[in-house]
Design a protein around this motif. Sequence first.
Motif, PDB file in Angstrom:
ATOM      1  N   SER A   1      -9.544  -7.234  10.055  1.00 37.52           N
ATOM      2  CA  SER A   1      -9.289  -6.321  11.169  1.00 37.52           C
ATOM      3  C   SER A   1     -10.409  -6.299  12.202  1.00 37.52           C
ATOM      4  CB  SER A   1      -9.054  -4.903  10.639  1.00 37.52           C
ATOM      5  OG  SER A   1     -10.202  -4.438   9.961  1.00 37.52           O
TER       6      SER A   1
ATOM      7  N   VAL B   1      -4.194  11.305   8.473  1.00 38.33           N
ATOM      8  CA  VAL B   1      -4.747   9.967   8.698  1.00 38.33           C
ATOM      9  C   VAL B   1      -3.629   8.926   8.753  1.00 38.33           C
ATOM     10  CG1 VAL B   1      -6.271   8.182   7.744  1.00 38.33           C
ATOM     11  CG2 VAL B   1      -6.908  10.582   7.557  1.00 38.33           C
ATOM     12  N   VAL B   2      -3.753   8.019   9.714  1.00 35.78           N
ATOM     13  CA  VAL B   2      -2.847   6.871   9.816  1.00 35.78           C
ATOM     14  C   VAL B   2      -3.644   5.625   9.461  1.00 35.78           C
ATOM     15  CG1 VAL B   2      -1.430   5.460  11.360  1.00 35.78           C
ATOM     16  CG2 VAL B   2      -1.522   7.929  11.678  1.00 35.78           C
ATOM     17  N   ASP B   3      -3.199   4.894   8.462  1.00 35.05           N
ATOM     18  CA  ASP B   3      -3.793   3.616   8.104  1.00 35.05           C
ATOM     19  C   ASP B   3      -2.773   2.524   8.389  1.00 35.05           C
ATOM     20  OD1 ASP B   3      -6.326   4.449   7.135  1.00 35.05           O
ATOM     21  OD2 ASP B   3      -5.413   5.062   5.238  1.00 35.05           O
TER      22      ASP B   3
ATOM     23  N   HIS C   1       0.821  -1.210   0.000  1.00 38.36           N
ATOM     24  CA  HIS C   1       0.000   0.000   0.000  1.00 38.36           C
ATOM     25  C   HIS C   1       0.857   1.263   0.000  1.00 38.36           C
ATOM     26  CE1 HIS C   1      -2.598  -3.166   1.725  1.00 38.36           C
ATOM     27  NE2 HIS C   1      -3.479  -2.620   0.904  1.00 38.36           N
TER      28      HIS C   1
ATOM     29  N   SER D   1      -7.572   2.319  11.198  1.00 41.15           N
ATOM     30  CA  SER D   1      -7.351   3.698  10.801  1.00 41.15           C
ATOM     31  C   SER D   1      -7.621   4.635  11.965  1.00 41.15           C
ATOM     32  CB  SER D   1      -8.263   4.046   9.620  1.00 41.15           C
ATOM     33  OG  SER D   1      -7.944   5.314   9.101  1.00 41.15           O
TER      34      SER D   1
ATOM     35  N   ALA E   1     -11.335  -0.339   9.901  1.00 43.75           N
ATOM     36  CA  ALA E   1     -11.866   0.540   8.857  1.00 43.75           C
ATOM     37  C   ALA E   1     -11.690  -0.125   7.497  1.00 43.75           C
ATOM     38  CB  ALA E   1     -11.159   1.886   8.892  1.00 43.75           C
TER      39      ALA E   1
ATOM     40  N   TYR F   1      -2.270  -1.574   7.888  1.00 46.60           N
ATOM     41  CA  TYR F   1      -2.749  -2.782   7.212  1.00 46.60           C
ATOM     42  C   TYR F   1      -2.128  -4.000   7.886  1.00 46.60           C
ATOM     43  CZ  TYR F   1      -4.313   0.459   3.641  1.00 46.60           C
ATOM     44  OH  TYR F   1      -4.934   1.489   2.978  1.00 46.60           O
TER      45      TYR F   1
ATOM     46  N   LEU G   1      -6.523   3.709  16.801  1.00 46.83           N
ATOM     47  CA  LEU G   1      -6.780   3.039  15.524  1.00 46.83           C
ATOM     48  C   LEU G   1      -7.945   2.068  15.691  1.00 46.83           C
ATOM     49  CD1 LEU G   1      -3.071   2.191  14.664  1.00 46.83           C
ATOM     50  CD2 LEU G   1      -4.409   4.141  13.821  1.00 46.83           C
TER      51      LEU G   1
ATOM     52  N   LYS H   1      -7.291   9.200  13.060  1.00 45.98           N
ATOM     53  CA  LYS H   1      -7.069  10.565  12.608  1.00 45.98           C
ATOM     54  C   LYS H   1      -6.161  11.280  13.597  1.00 45.98           C
ATOM     55  CE  LYS H   1      -9.727  14.053  10.231  1.00 45.98           C
ATOM     56  NZ  LYS H   1      -8.787  14.128   9.172  1.00 45.98           N
TER      57      LYS H   1
ATOM     58  N   THR I   1       0.776   6.871   6.091  1.00 44.30           N
ATOM     59  CA  THR I   1       0.263   8.153   6.575  1.00 44.30           C
ATOM     60  C   THR I   1       0.020   9.069   5.387  1.00 44.30           C
ATOM     61  OG1 THR I   1       2.501   8.996   6.916  1.00 44.30           O
ATOM     62  CG2 THR I   1       1.418   7.985   8.812  1.00 44.30           C
TER      63      THR I   1
ATOM     64  N   ARG J   1      -7.692  -3.354   7.611  1.00 40.11           N
ATOM     65  CA  ARG J   1      -7.105  -2.041   7.893  1.00 40.11           C
ATOM     66  C   ARG J   1      -7.655  -1.470   9.192  1.00 40.11           C
ATOM     67  NH1 ARG J   1      -8.892   3.301   5.960  1.00 40.11           N
ATOM     68  NH2 ARG J   1     -10.554   2.164   4.907  1.00 40.11           N
TER      69      ARG J   1
END
Length: 122
Positions: free
Chosen positions: A63, A48-50, A28, A92, A86, A52, A83, A94, A44, A90
Amino acid sequence: MISRILGALLMMIFLTHTGSTHEAPGQHGGRVVDAGELHVEMVTKAGVVDVYLTNHDNKAVPSAGYKGLAILVIGSKSQRIVLEPAGESRLSGKASGDLPAAPKGVVQITHPNGKTAQARFN
């Protein structure tokens, strides 16, 4: 004899230190590190922090039931980002502002069974 022992000790320290903190590029566009039974990829973008989740065979881990906490160094301060699931694999959260592309910090993942694992991003 002493030089062999010293060499062996240095090799053990090197292998121990590099094994769990090795970062690799992810599918990703983020960095991937090991965290217990998981590979964790952090991406990032803007605020936003995602994160996986995949297993050691690089197959997506659902998840649902997982929780996470990213503690990232932004500027000279640390920021805690909760987190939540999402998407299929994943988590996620903010941030309170923009994030750098490759922040340093730790992502703590809590499995549905309550076990925790940490992914360190340097």
